[in-house]
Motif scaffolding. Structure first.
Motif, short mmCIF file in Angstrom:
data_model
loop_
_atom_site.label_atom_id
_atom_site.label_comp_id
_atom_site.label_asym_id
_atom_site.label_seq_id
_atom_site.Cartn_x
_atom_site.Cartn_y
_atom_site.Cartn_z
N SER A 3 0.86 -1.18 0.00
CA SER A 3 0.00 0.00 0.00
C SER A 3 0.89 1.23 0.00
N GLU B 41 1.23 5.20 -1.25
CA GLU B 41 0.52 6.37 -1.75
C GLU B 41 1.38 7.07 -2.81
N ASP C 105 -3.49 5.23 -4.39
CA ASP C 105 -2.65 4.06 -4.21
C ASP C 105 -1.87 3.79 -5.51
N ASN D 11 -1.01 1.18 -7.00
CA ASN D 11 -1.64 0.20 -7.90
C ASN D 11 -2.74 0.85 -8.73
N LYS D 12 -3.48 1.76 -8.13
CA LYS D 12 -4.56 2.44 -8.86
C LYS D 12 -4.00 3.46 -9.86
#
Ligand SMILES: [Ca+2]
Lengths: 202, 202
Positions: A113, A115, A160, A162-163
């Motif tokens: 996780s 940012e 995030d 990944n997003k």
């Protein structure tokens, strides 16, 4: 290689570097690389940048994984690079186009996780309609919930890692489909753990 | 800002960051900025990148000076950014277009001797002839003696930072003159003091 001849394969490439702002930057980069499976991409590093080539999903999978595993150390780390499709200039790495679509690093990346804040810009080449292509992909980023705002020459994404990478990959792939054998490039600066005050007010 | 409307001024901008690979990166960046006169450019920094806008000569003057004064510390430092002309998207910074052409940082930059390696790529937008524009500017770099070789998606320059920036500025300005109100962008990664083995064999 930039040159007069364009290839015809749809190989995707990214030329990038990871910048850990720390005395032990070599250790952080090497540590991240050790956690990433790069067996489905062609990869070459010199003293300025690294080039990764192959199927679109594996190029993004590897780029994201290297960034995430470097950033999870907590150090201020930046990924800076340019993704390209449509003008490989030669056939080096074409053998990697026969890999299947299973992403080797996705599961491990999703466990972290981190940012991230990103400025990215799309450059659809030789396309009179290019500003509309850009606007359409900013709309996609808005649907993803990662779009924060436009800034001069770029668009800002937050969220995030990944997003953020999912939005970048989607925008790039969508833009590459707007024209037959489109030549599209996309620059992205992606930052984690910056000590500066976040500027993500939309 | 990337958007549907393009401005008509020939304001030049660069969105970039300086990455010192050291624990004291903030100190190095602040130290470099203190040595640079930015009074002839519009400048805005957020937590991801910095944007500098104004007349072409002042944008390159300021970008080069910040890189050189950060790199002269001996730390491994990278400049990574994208220069743009032809699509300001708005008029912010247009007042700086009335500055004269005297470069405020050139003399001090020329006093430093920093060895630099760069990967750069030109993106002439909406131009069917763009591959020729790129090839022509690689030829200019060869005349300058800074061109080392083509690499995937980019061209490599090596030499004194003042010379490398001179080639980058020349290539960018030349490319911007190949078309009426051309929209041209140019990415550049410029590295100094890398501990990696130089890959500048041509
Ligand atoms: Ca230190």
């Amino acid at each position: 290689m930039q040159g007069l001849s364009c290839g015809t394969s749809n190989i995707v490439g990214v030329r990038f570097a990871i910048y850990p702002m720390a005395d032990n930057f070599v250790e952080i980069i090497k540590g991240a690389l050790e956690e990433v499976d790069t067996s489905k991409v062609w990869m070459q590093t010199d003293d300025v940048t690294t080039c990764v080539r192959g199927r679109s999903e594996h190029v993004f999978d590897v780029a994201k994984a290297i960034f995430i595993h470097a950033a999870k150390t907590g150090t201020h780390v930046v990924f800076s690079g340019t993704f390209s499709i449509g003008c490989p200039g030669d056939s080096e790495g074409d053998t990697y186009m026969s890999e299947n679509d299973e992403r080797l690093n996705e599961e491990k990346s999703q466990q972290e996780s981190v940012e991230a804040a990103s400025h990215f810009a799309l450059y659809p080449m030789d396309n009179p309609n290019y500003m509309q292509v850009i606007a359409d992909q900013c709309a996609v980023a808005q649907e993803h919930g990662t779009f924060t705002k436009g800034v001069h020459y770029a668009s800002r994404l937050d969220g995030d890692a990944n997003k953020v990478f999912h939005t970048l990959e989607t925008a790039f792939v969508n833009a590459s489909k707007t024209k037959e054998r489109a030549h599209v490039t996309m620059t992205a600066h992606i930052s984690a753990n910056s000590p500066s005050k976040k500027d993500n007010a939309s």
